[in-house]
Design a protein around this motif. Structure first.
Motif, PDB file in Angstrom:
ATOM      1  N   PHE A   1       0.833  -1.180   0.000  1.00 54.63           N
ATOM      2  CA  PHE A   1       0.000   0.000   0.000  1.00 54.63           C
ATOM      3  C   PHE A   1       0.879   1.245   0.000  1.00 54.63           C
ATOM      4  O   PHE A   1       2.059   1.198   0.324  1.00 54.63           O
ATOM      5  CB  PHE A   1      -0.915   0.025   1.226  1.00 54.63           C
ATOM      6  N   ALA A   2       0.300   2.331  -0.406  1.00 57.78           N
ATOM      7  CA  ALA A   2       0.958   3.635  -0.299  1.00 57.78           C
ATOM      8  C   ALA A   2      -0.022   4.566   0.384  1.00 57.78           C
ATOM      9  O   ALA A   2      -1.197   4.600   0.046  1.00 57.78           O
ATOM     10  CB  ALA A   2       1.351   4.159  -1.675  1.00 57.78           C
TER      11      ALA A   2
ATOM     12  N   TYR B   1       8.431   6.723   5.266  1.00 52.48           N
ATOM     13  CA  TYR B   1       8.864   5.398   5.717  1.00 52.48           C
ATOM     14  C   TYR B   1       8.765   4.438   4.542  1.00 52.48           C
ATOM     15  O   TYR B   1       7.705   4.300   3.940  1.00 52.48           O
ATOM     16  CB  TYR B   1       7.991   4.882   6.869  1.00 52.48           C
ATOM     17  N   ARG B   2       9.881   3.808   4.223  1.00 60.23           N
ATOM     18  CA  ARG B   2       9.870   2.775   3.189  1.00 60.23           C
ATOM     19  C   ARG B   2       9.922   1.418   3.881  1.00 60.23           C
ATOM     20  O   ARG B   2      10.937   1.037   4.454  1.00 60.23           O
ATOM     21  CB  ARG B   2      11.066   2.922   2.248  1.00 60.23           C
ATOM     22  N   PHE B   3       8.818   0.712   3.834  1.00 60.95           N
ATOM     23  CA  PHE B   3       8.730  -0.585   4.505  1.00 60.95           C
ATOM     24  C   PHE B   3       9.359  -1.670   3.635  1.00 60.95           C
ATOM     25  O   PHE B   3       9.219  -1.659   2.418  1.00 60.95           O
ATOM     26  CB  PHE B   3       7.268  -0.930   4.811  1.00 60.95           C
TER      27      PHE B   3
ATOM     28  N   LEU C   1       0.455   1.238  12.069  1.00 58.06           N
ATOM     29  CA  LEU C   1       0.465   0.350  10.908  1.00 58.06           C
ATOM     30  C   LEU C   1       1.162  -0.966  11.233  1.00 58.06           C
ATOM     31  O   LEU C   1       0.720  -2.045  10.841  1.00 58.06           O
ATOM     32  CB  LEU C   1       1.158   1.029   9.730  1.00 58.06           C
ATOM     33  N   ILE C   2       2.253  -0.875  11.970  1.00 56.91           N
ATOM     34  CA  ILE C   2       3.012  -2.077  12.318  1.00 56.91           C
ATOM     35  C   ILE C   2       2.227  -2.942  13.305  1.00 56.91           C
ATOM     36  O   ILE C   2       2.124  -4.161  13.137  1.00 56.91           O
ATOM     37  CB  ILE C   2       4.386  -1.699  12.885  1.00 56.91           C
ATOM     38  N   SER C   3       1.662  -2.310  14.332  1.00 56.25           N
ATOM     39  CA  SER C   3       0.939  -3.080  15.356  1.00 56.25           C
ATOM     40  C   SER C   3      -0.325  -3.729  14.809  1.00 56.25           C
ATOM     41  O   SER C   3      -0.759  -4.774  15.296  1.00 56.25           O
ATOM     42  CB  SER C   3       0.596  -2.176  16.543  1.00 56.25           C
ATOM     43  N   SER C   4      -0.907  -3.116  13.763  1.00 57.26           N
ATOM     44  CA  SER C   4      -2.108  -3.692  13.150  1.00 57.26           C
ATOM     45  C   SER C   4      -1.766  -4.656  12.012  1.00 57.26           C
ATOM     46  O   SER C   4      -2.666  -5.135  11.324  1.00 57.26           O
ATOM     47  CB  SER C   4      -3.002  -2.571  12.613  1.00 57.26           C
ATOM     48  N   HIS C   5      -0.471  -4.937  11.820  1.00 60.17           N
ATOM     49  CA  HIS C   5       0.028  -5.864  10.795  1.00 60.17           C
ATOM     50  C   HIS C   5      -0.292  -5.403   9.370  1.00 60.17           C
ATOM     51  O   HIS C   5      -0.335  -6.219   8.450  1.00 60.17           O
ATOM     52  CB  HIS C   5      -0.537  -7.272  11.022  1.00 60.17           C
TER      53      HIS C   5
ATOM     54  N   ALA D   1       1.754  -3.276   8.007  1.00 54.30           N
ATOM     55  CA  ALA D   1       3.102  -3.037   7.510  1.00 54.30           C
ATOM     56  C   ALA D   1       4.087  -3.820   8.367  1.00 54.30           C
ATOM     57  O   ALA D   1       3.821  -4.074   9.552  1.00 54.30           O
ATOM     58  CB  ALA D   1       3.432  -1.548   7.545  1.00 54.30           C
ATOM     59  N   PRO D   2       5.223  -4.226   7.796  1.00 56.88           N
ATOM     60  CA  PRO D   2       6.230  -4.961   8.572  1.00 56.88           C
ATOM     61  C   PRO D   2       7.002  -4.027   9.490  1.00 56.88           C
ATOM     62  O   PRO D   2       6.943  -2.795   9.346  1.00 56.88           O
ATOM     63  CB  PRO D   2       7.137  -5.546   7.486  1.00 56.88           C
ATOM     64  N   ASN D   3       7.726  -4.623  10.442  1.00 56.59           N
ATOM     65  CA  ASN D   3       8.500  -3.793  11.369  1.00 56.59           C
ATOM     66  C   ASN D   3       9.904  -3.498  10.868  1.00 56.59           C
ATOM     67  O   ASN D   3      10.764  -3.043  11.630  1.00 56.59           O
ATOM     68  CB  ASN D   3       8.566  -4.454  12.752  1.00 56.59           C
ATOM     69  N   ALA D   4      10.160  -3.764   9.591  1.00 56.29           N
ATOM     70  CA  ALA D   4      11.437  -3.406   8.966  1.00 56.29           C
ATOM     71  C   ALA D   4      11.186  -2.260   7.990  1.00 56.29           C
ATOM     72  O   ALA D   4      10.337  -2.370   7.108  1.00 56.29           O
ATOM     73  CB  ALA D   4      12.041  -4.604   8.245  1.00 56.29           C
ATOM     74  N   TYR D   5      11.906  -1.180   8.158  1.00 54.33           N
ATOM     75  CA  TYR D   5      11.663  -0.008   7.324  1.00 54.33           C
ATOM     76  C   TYR D   5      12.888   0.902   7.341  1.00 54.33           C
ATOM     77  O   TYR D   5      13.773   0.786   8.194  1.00 54.33           O
ATOM     78  CB  TYR D   5      10.441   0.774   7.832  1.00 54.33           C
TER      79      TYR D   5
END
Length: 208
Positions: free
Chosen positions: A2-3, A67-69, A34-38, A40-44
């Motif tokens: 997503f963007a 942030y570029r995930f 975004l990360i906690s709701s899955h 987006a990944p936690n690597a960015y």
């Protein structure tokens, strides 16, 4: 994939310093949500006003935090899971043999730690891996494990370039590989006796 672009509107009475702090705080909050709701990944990688790895706090009052995930670790995990799921299970040896090679080295760490920009290969180093994948050996599953895995990964992660390739494994990279051909009956010159076999592999890279 997503963007998302978020514009923050603050009172004009805020000072430039307060505007910067407000923008930084909201950006961090949105990222963590975004990360906690899955979603987006936690690597960015963080870009602040075009500067890589800068702290959000240095953003200008009218600046941009990006942030570029990185989805490569997640795509790799999915590839391994699907390759194992699609593998024959008569003894379980072939299913357990799938491995991950990152930039030419077997990856033994947590897949979440795969660096951004890496080239990842998911392959099976068993000597009969090529026969199983191409249908040269009859098993309890249909041929084309790597291609089926590629299609699954590509659908779920369109920002990852997923390719099926036949690759060579240099000596010393994976124990027992490469397997050397001992006969040449019915083979092309590219697969002549005395030469190491090539292995079907799923090659993953982040799209630039």
């Amino acid at each position: 994939m997503f963007a998302r672009s978020v514009r923050l509107f603050a009172r004009k009475t805020l000072s430039p310093e307060a505007l910067s702090a407000h923008l930084a705080t909201r950006a961090i909050q949105i990222r963590d949500d975004l990360i906690s709701s899955h979603q987006a990944p936690n690597a960015y990688t963080t870009y602040v006003d075009g500067q890589k790895d800068a702290r959000e706090a240095v953003v200008q009052p009218d600046g941009v935090i990006l942030y570029r995930f990185h989805y490569l670790p997640q795509a790799t995990l999915l590839a391994v899971e699907q390759a194992m799921r699609l593998s024959p299970v008569r003894s379980g040896r072939f299913r357990r043999a799938w491995c991950v090679v990152v930039d030419g080295r077997v990856w033994t760490q947590d897949l979440a730690r795969i660096p951004a920009g890496s080239e990842v290969m998911v392959l099976n180093p068993e000597p009969y891996a090529r026969k199983i994948d191409t249908g040269g050996m009859k098993t309890s599953v249909p041929p084309g494990i790597v291609e089926a895995t590629r299609q699954i990964v590509q659908r779920q992660y369109p920002n990852i370039k997923a390719e099926r390739k036949f690759v060579t494994i240099p000596a010393g990279v994976i124990p027992g590989a490469p397997w050397i051909l001992r006969q040449n009956h019915g083979r092309s010159r590219s697969r002549s006796a005395g030469q190491p076999i090539t292995y079907p592999a799923l090659v993953l890279k982040e799209k630039v």
